[in-house]
Scaffold this active site. Structure first.
Site, PDB file in Angstrom:
ATOM      1  N   ILE A   1      -8.337   1.206 -22.125  1.00 27.54           N
ATOM      2  CA  ILE A   1      -8.486   2.623 -21.730  1.00 27.54           C
ATOM      3  C   ILE A   1      -7.239   3.083 -20.969  1.00 27.54           C
ATOM      4  O   ILE A   1      -6.753   4.182 -21.174  1.00 27.54           O
ATOM      5  CB  ILE A   1      -9.766   2.826 -20.877  1.00 27.54           C
ATOM      6  CG1 ILE A   1     -10.996   2.496 -21.717  1.00 27.54           C
ATOM      7  CG2 ILE A   1      -9.843   4.248 -20.341  1.00 27.54           C
ATOM      8  CD1 ILE A   1     -12.321   2.577 -20.972  1.00 27.54           C
TER       9      ILE A   1
ATOM     10  N   VAL B   1      -0.249   9.775 -14.377  1.00 26.82           N
ATOM     11  CA  VAL B   1       0.499  10.810 -13.652  1.00 26.82           C
ATOM     12  C   VAL B   1       0.071  10.735 -12.180  1.00 26.82           C
ATOM     13  O   VAL B   1      -0.733   9.897 -11.811  1.00 26.82           O
ATOM     14  CB  VAL B   1       0.243  12.223 -14.226  1.00 26.82           C
ATOM     15  CG1 VAL B   1       1.015  12.454 -15.495  1.00 26.82           C
ATOM     16  CG2 VAL B   1      -1.246  12.459 -14.434  1.00 26.82           C
TER      17      VAL B   1
ATOM     18  N   ILE C   1      -3.712  12.555  -4.314  1.00 25.29           N
ATOM     19  CA  ILE C   1      -3.598  11.210  -3.736  1.00 25.29           C
ATOM     20  C   ILE C   1      -4.010  11.270  -2.259  1.00 25.29           C
ATOM     21  O   ILE C   1      -4.667  10.364  -1.747  1.00 25.29           O
ATOM     22  CB  ILE C   1      -2.172  10.640  -3.933  1.00 25.29           C
ATOM     23  CG1 ILE C   1      -1.933  10.407  -5.435  1.00 25.29           C
ATOM     24  CG2 ILE C   1      -1.968   9.343  -3.147  1.00 25.29           C
ATOM     25  CD1 ILE C   1      -0.520   9.973  -5.795  1.00 25.29           C
TER      26      ILE C   1
ATOM     27  N   SER D   1      -9.872  -1.459 -17.432  1.00 23.41           N
ATOM     28  CA  SER D   1      -9.746  -1.738 -18.854  1.00 23.41           C
ATOM     29  C   SER D   1      -8.319  -1.461 -19.312  1.00 23.41           C
ATOM     30  O   SER D   1      -7.843  -0.330 -19.210  1.00 23.41           O
ATOM     31  CB  SER D   1     -10.735  -0.850 -19.618  1.00 23.41           C
ATOM     32  OG  SER D   1     -10.302  -0.689 -20.935  1.00 23.41           O
TER      33      SER D   1
ATOM     34  N   LYS E   1      10.743  12.948  -0.374  1.00 18.32           N
ATOM     35  CA  LYS E   1      10.357  14.332  -0.670  1.00 18.32           C
ATOM     36  C   LYS E   1      10.223  15.102   0.640  1.00 18.32           C
ATOM     37  O   LYS E   1       9.509  14.667   1.542  1.00 18.32           O
ATOM     38  CB  LYS E   1       9.015  14.332  -1.427  1.00 18.32           C
ATOM     39  CG  LYS E   1       8.433  15.716  -1.639  1.00 18.32           C
ATOM     40  CD  LYS E   1       7.084  15.670  -2.349  1.00 18.32           C
ATOM     41  CE  LYS E   1       6.441  17.039  -2.378  1.00 18.32           C
ATOM     42  NZ  LYS E   1       5.048  17.020  -2.861  1.00 18.32           N
TER      43      LYS E   1
END
Ligand SMILES: Cc1cc2nc3c(=O)[nH]c(=O)nc-3n(C[C@H](O)[C@H](O)[C@H](O)COP(=O)(O)OP(=O)(O)OC[C@H]3O[C@@H](n4cnc5c(N)ncnc54)[C@H](O)[C@@H]3O)c2cc1C
Length: 496
Positions: free
Chosen positions: A43, A48, A341, A40, A79
């Site tokens: 929404i 993040v 993740i 949606s 990283k």
């Protein structure tokens, strides 16, 4: 042999979790399945989730993603670890890097040699013997096909979603935009049969993947899977993300800076910096958090801070009936070690391995849920370690976490290290010995004892081995370009 019972897969939600699931399923099982994803625009997504761990590279490789294209498109940087600031004591700093520390033997870890050398007065910092850590400190980086360097990415979550969407649609995933109004269940079994859109359209499926974020529209609001609350161990419950313009070269690490009631993150991307304040609302108001965050960011502020509330914990069942929850819908452990993740990725891989072609059986669900629980509980314990092992007593928040009871397996690990310098990685556990070691020592947990294998060699030889190890690492780091220079040459992102 039974025929294929599960063919139509419906992914509810198009955040990082939804598009990761759609991309992986369409690439690997696409010829056997019909995949629809519903999201949606009204929404939106949580927006993040920008710091990853090295398993992100495994996931990208499985999807056949070209690293340079991925990094250019998602404004990514490299990283090498996380810089923890003010955790053991205010003013302390250590890096938890992705690298290996020194060279271990079958009898024990390198740190036992190091502890021996320390006792004899000639050891450097533990981090002197880790290549990734030294490269991070120096702001240097390079990789190539044959390079043996452990790294992950900082990425723009919104751009990552778009990138995966393009891949998924290219592999035949059908996208439906709009709000899910209700969920139609089978009256006898309770299995989900269709998602009913506000437009009236019904999207039918055999298997539903709930990626609707914290609300858990299918797994919780519909199937009432239940939630195991872990906030007594991890009491932060609020986050304030904020984006700022970059003011200097991107460093190849995330910063996690502890404050009086939680911590603050800083994640350098190519085009901007992601910041955020994580705090416990029992000890800090939203206004205080916002004021402290704004006072402690660099560069022009690009977005309005907005509060995200959460409760740390997990669904009692992440797979229930014909619904598997991924991402925030499955539970949440704060992003201190950037593990969410990764958990999405592991959940997707496990689902593909256990894919219920012949139907969703209890045994299959139990297998999936047991593995998911075991992995997450170990990650949870590793995060709790950061709060429990501290000397901070400057605020009621730190008093609370320093003196709290912790899960028994973690209490045992802490005692084991304190007494004997022994550290271990359990089967199926994400964090390796070197991770536990870097955090425990970084937070001032000094072992009283250690294995004496270092005494099997003459002190001069031990000293020389450490000097050689450090020398090799220093030379290798010196030969690297700066991280910023490497980014500009390897994967320069489009101007925004
Ligand atoms: C403060 C914070 C910081 C984080 N930092 C990190 C990090 O550094 N590293 C890391 O690995 N993870 C991090 N995470 C976790 C990470 O953000 C999430 O794991 C990741 O973004 C996945 O989110 P999601 O897809 O589950 O949910 P969301 O992004 O919330 O997506 C939900 C989707 O469901 C859709 N949806 C919801 N309801 C409906 C409906 N009724 N009808 C139709 N569609 C609907 C929405 O439109 C959206 O597409 C962080 C999380 C938080 C809260």
């Amino acid at each position: 042999m039974q025929g294929q019972v599960v063919k139509k897969v419906v992914v509810a939600g198009g955040g990082t979790a939804g598009w990761m699931a759609a991309a992986a399923l369409s690439r690997h099982l696409g010829s056997l399945l019909e995949i629809t994803l519903i999201e949606s625009d009204d929404i939106g997504t949580v927006g993040v989730g920008e710091s990853t761990i090295p398993t992100a590279r495994t996931f990208n490789a499985l999807l056949g993603i070209d690293e340079r294209e991925f990094m250019r498109t998602t404004q990514s940087t490299f990283k090498l670890g996380i810089s923890f600031e003010n955790w053991g004591q205010v003013g302390d700093r250590y890096i938890h890097s992705f690298g290996q520390v020194g060279k271990s033997t079958w009898m024990g870890g390198f740190h036992h040699f190091w502890l021996q050398a320390k006792a004899e007065g000639f050891a450097g910092d533990l981090g002197d013997y880790c290549f990734e850590l030294q490269a991070a400190e120096a702001g240097k980086f390079a990789t190539s096909e044959n390079a043996n360097i452990n790294y992950a990415y900082h990425l723009d979550a919104t751009l990552y979603g778009r990138f995966l969407r393009k891949m998924s649609e290219g592999k035949g995933v059908r996208r439906v935009e709009g709000k899910i109004r209700s969920v139609r269940q089978n009256a006898q079994t309770g299995f989900i049969e269709a998602l009913v859109m506000e437009s009236g359209e019904e999207v039918e499926g055999d298997l539903f993947i709930d990626c609707t974020g914290f609300r858990g529209l299918l797994i919780e609001q519909t199937l009432k899977a239940g939630y195991e609350d872990w906030s007594h161990w991890l009491p932060t419950n609020s986050a304030l993300p904020l984006q700022t313009r970059s003011v200097g070269p991107a460093m190849p690490y995330t910063r996690a800076m502890a404050h009086g009631a939680g911590w603050q993150w800083r994640i350098p991307l190519q085009h901007r910096v992601g910041n955020g304040f994580v705090y416990c609302s029992d000890y800090m108001s939203d206004d205080e958090a916002q004021a402290q965050l704004l006072a402690n960011v660099e560069g022009e502020v690009l977005t309005e801070p907005r509060v995200i509330r959460y409760k740390t914990g997990k669904r009692r069942k992440t797979w229930d009936k014909n619904c598997v929850a991924l991402g925030l819908a499955s539970g949440f452990v704060e992003p201190l070690e950037s593990t969410s993740i990764h958990m999405i990725m592991i959940g997707i891989l496990r689902l593909m391995q256990l894919f219920p072609f012949s139907g969703c059986s209890e045994a299959l669900m139990d297998r999936y849920n047991e593995q998911a629980d075991a992995e997450l509980e170990k990650i949870r314990d590793f995060i709790i370690l950061h709060y429990k092992v501290t000397e901070r007593s400057d605020t009621p928040f730190w008093d609370r976490v320093r003196t709290m009871e912790v899960p028994e397996p973690l209490a045992h690990r802490i005692a084991l290290f304190r007494d004997s310098g022994q550290v271990y990685q359990s089967p199926g556990e994400l964090f390796q010995v070197d991770s536990w070691l870097q955090v425990m020592l970084g937070q001032r947990l000094e072992p009283k004892g250690y294995h004496h294998m270092g005494r099997l060699m003459p002190p001069a030889q031990l000293r020389q081995s450490l000097v050689d190890l450090k020398g090799n690492i220093d030379r290798a780091v010196n030969s690297l370009p700066t991280h910023q220079a490497f980014l500009e040459q390897y994967c320069p992102a489009d101007a925004t």
